[in-house]
Design a protein around this motif. Structure first.
Motif, PDB file in Angstrom:
ATOM      1  N   LEU A  37      84.135  31.423 -55.583  1.00  0.00           N
ATOM      2  CA  LEU A  37      83.862  32.263 -54.410  1.00  0.00           C
ATOM      3  C   LEU A  37      82.765  31.630 -53.556  1.00  0.00           C
ATOM      4  CD1 LEU A  37      83.967  35.845 -56.017  1.00  0.00           C
ATOM      5  CD2 LEU A  37      85.476  35.011 -54.193  1.00  0.00           C
ATOM      6  N   GLU A  38      81.718  31.151 -54.220  1.00  0.00           N
ATOM      7  CA  GLU A  38      80.636  30.483 -53.498  1.00  0.00           C
ATOM      8  C   GLU A  38      81.097  29.136 -52.960  1.00  0.00           C
ATOM      9  OE1 GLU A  38      77.706  31.539 -52.663  1.00  0.00           O
ATOM     10  OE2 GLU A  38      77.816  33.477 -53.720  1.00  0.00           O
TER      11      GLU A  38
ATOM     12  N   ASP B  20      83.059  33.609 -59.814  1.00  0.00           N
ATOM     13  CA  ASP B  20      81.852  33.618 -58.972  1.00  0.00           C
ATOM     14  C   ASP B  20      81.593  32.232 -58.381  1.00  0.00           C
ATOM     15  OD1 ASP B  20      81.430  36.292 -59.462  1.00  0.00           O
ATOM     16  OD2 ASP B  20      79.927  35.970 -61.045  1.00  0.00           O
ATOM     17  N   GLU B  21      81.815  31.198 -59.192  1.00  0.00           N
ATOM     18  CA  GLU B  21      81.549  29.834 -58.742  1.00  0.00           C
ATOM     19  C   GLU B  21      82.475  29.422 -57.596  1.00  0.00           C
ATOM     20  OE1 GLU B  21      81.755  25.274 -60.496  1.00  0.00           O
ATOM     21  OE2 GLU B  21      81.374  26.934 -61.884  1.00  0.00           O
TER      22      GLU B  21
ATOM     23  N   GLU C  15      88.572  38.952 -55.299  1.00  0.00           N
ATOM     24  CA  GLU C  15      88.061  38.812 -56.657  1.00  0.00           C
ATOM     25  C   GLU C  15      89.136  39.146 -57.691  1.00  0.00           C
ATOM     26  OE1 GLU C  15      84.073  39.914 -59.234  1.00  0.00           O
ATOM     27  OE2 GLU C  15      84.574  41.124 -57.469  1.00  0.00           O
TER      28      GLU C  15
ATOM     29  N   LYS D  13      84.611  35.352 -65.421  1.00  0.00           N
ATOM     30  CA  LYS D  13      83.751  35.904 -64.365  1.00  0.00           C
ATOM     31  C   LYS D  13      82.885  34.823 -63.723  1.00  0.00           C
ATOM     32  CE  LYS D  13      80.538  39.594 -63.187  1.00  0.00           C
ATOM     33  NZ  LYS D  13      79.850  38.711 -62.225  1.00  0.00           N
ATOM     34  N   ALA D  14      82.281  33.984 -64.561  1.00  0.00           N
ATOM     35  CA  ALA D  14      81.429  32.914 -64.024  1.00  0.00           C
ATOM     36  C   ALA D  14      82.246  31.928 -63.189  1.00  0.00           C
ATOM     37  CB  ALA D  14      80.718  32.188 -65.161  1.00  0.00           C
TER      38      ALA D  14
ATOM     39  N   THR E 104      90.598  36.402 -60.400  1.00  0.00           N
ATOM     40  CA  THR E 104      90.512  36.742 -61.832  1.00  0.00           C
ATOM     41  C   THR E 104      91.897  36.648 -62.470  1.00  0.00           C
ATOM     42  OG1 THR E 104      88.632  38.212 -61.425  1.00  0.00           O
ATOM     43  CG2 THR E 104      89.853  38.532 -63.484  1.00  0.00           C
TER      44      THR E 104
ATOM     45  N   ARG F 193      84.708  39.092 -51.319  1.00  0.00           N
ATOM     46  CA  ARG F 193      85.230  39.269 -52.668  1.00  0.00           C
ATOM     47  C   ARG F 193      85.922  40.616 -52.861  1.00  0.00           C
ATOM     48  NH1 ARG F 193      80.593  37.731 -56.137  1.00  0.00           N
ATOM     49  NH2 ARG F 193      82.070  38.108 -57.827  1.00  0.00           N
TER      50      ARG F 193
ATOM     51  N   ALA G  51      82.559  34.395 -50.820  1.00  0.00           N
ATOM     52  CA  ALA G  51      81.895  35.398 -51.668  1.00  0.00           C
ATOM     53  C   ALA G  51      81.703  36.719 -50.926  1.00  0.00           C
ATOM     54  CB  ALA G  51      80.554  34.855 -52.153  1.00  0.00           C
TER      55      ALA G  51
END
Length: 309
Positions: free
Chosen positions: A121-122, A118-119, A96, A114-115, A100, A130, A127
């Motif tokens: 990672l999925e 997260d996207e 993560e 952040k969004a 970032t 992370r 994820a």
């Protein structure tokens, strides 16, 4: 008409006195997966590095989504996601933290980072890792992190250099599926010297040899750009090979076992008809006959030879 996502115009590049790439031009106009194929040292990495802004070309122009890579490099680079052969990972960061950091480097607005992390990672199925240090991940998952950093800023163009290199067969299939899913939303360029990789994933092929563009076409056109000079034949009551050799146009007969033969010929016209006619006349009981396709290796070798002339 929509601007081509990539436009390469009379591109040439010289290292010292030797030209690595000479007068290459092509357009990539739509979504899909485009293979940049060539043997080691052919010049494909030079083309790819110029497109991604790592090198400045000696001559010619490259446009990414309309932006000139030499005159407007920042604008052009915002449209590009790049995964080098060795992913640019920081082993002591968590997944993560690294993604970032990659988003900040791509100058994404703070409120969107952040969004976006997260996207991806999925999207890349990492994820659950992370919070894990990157150096503690397997090679396959490190490659997924490398892919995630290339798409975190939602670029219009993603360039992968040998993305399955060093992975096991299961990891290769997983990375292929991931790249194919990415290509549904954006343009992907895949640089490789592995023929099966191109055949498995690409819609279109650009082949570079000796710094020249020697092929530009679809995968089907690549498959059919050489005419095979052999026929596969199976006969229930097969004769001696000498009888097959007597048929006009036949230059060689290879016994494959189980009443199967590979027949090589000098000219395709009429050979199949003469084989069928001879089988009927002599009651060889023809069970199967088909013209063989040229192998990918044969095509690659022929196009490479063309470049050296």
């Amino acid at each position: 008409m929509k601007e081509a996502i990539v436009k390469v115009c009379h591109l040439s590049h010289r290292y010292s006195v030797q030209w690595a790439v000479k007068d290459i031009s092509f357009d990539i106009p739509a979504q899909g997966i485009y293979g940049l194929l060539g043997s080691n040292g052919a010049g494909k990495s030079t083309v790819m590095n110029i497109m991604c802004g790592v090198l400045k070309q000696t001559e010619g122009e490259v446009f990414i989504d309309g932006a000139d890579t030499r005159k407007d490099p920042l604008v052009a680079k915002r449209c590009i996601g790049f995964l080098p052969q060795q992913p640019p990972l920081y082993g002591d960061l968590t997944v993560e933290e690294y993604l970032t950091h990659a988003a900040y480097l791509r100058r994404m607005p703070d409120k969107e980072i952040k969004a976006a992390v997260d996207e991806v990672l999925e999207r890349c199925s990492i994820a659950h890792f992370r919070s894990r240090l990157i150096k503690n991940l397997s090679g396959g998952y490190q490659q997924r992190v490398g892919i995630a950093q290339a798409i975190v800023h939602k670029p219009a163009l993603v360039v992968f250099d040998e993305p399955t290199n060093g992975l096991d067969p299961t990891q290769i299939l997983e990375i292929r599926h991931l790249i194919q899913s990415i290509a549904k939303e954006r343009t992907v360029i895949l640089s490789t010297h592995i023929l099966t990789e191109v055949h498995a994933m690409c819609d279109h092929i650009f082949m570079i040899e000796q710094g020249q563009l020697v092929f530009n076409g679809t995968v089907d056109e690549f498959d059919n750009c050489l005419t095979s000079n052999s026929i596969f034949l199976q006969l229930a009551d097969a004769p001696a090979t000498e009888e097959l050799m007597r048929i006009k146009g036949v230059t060689d007969v290879e016994e494959l076992g189980g009443q199967r033969y590979r027949i090589r010929f000098s000219e395709a016209e009429g050979v199949v008809e003469r084989l069928v006619e001879a089988s009927s006349r002599n009651r060889w009981r023809l069970m199967e006959i088909q013209q063989e396709k040229s192998s990918l290796d044969d095509i690659f070798a022929a196009l490479s030879k063309k470049a050296k002339k």
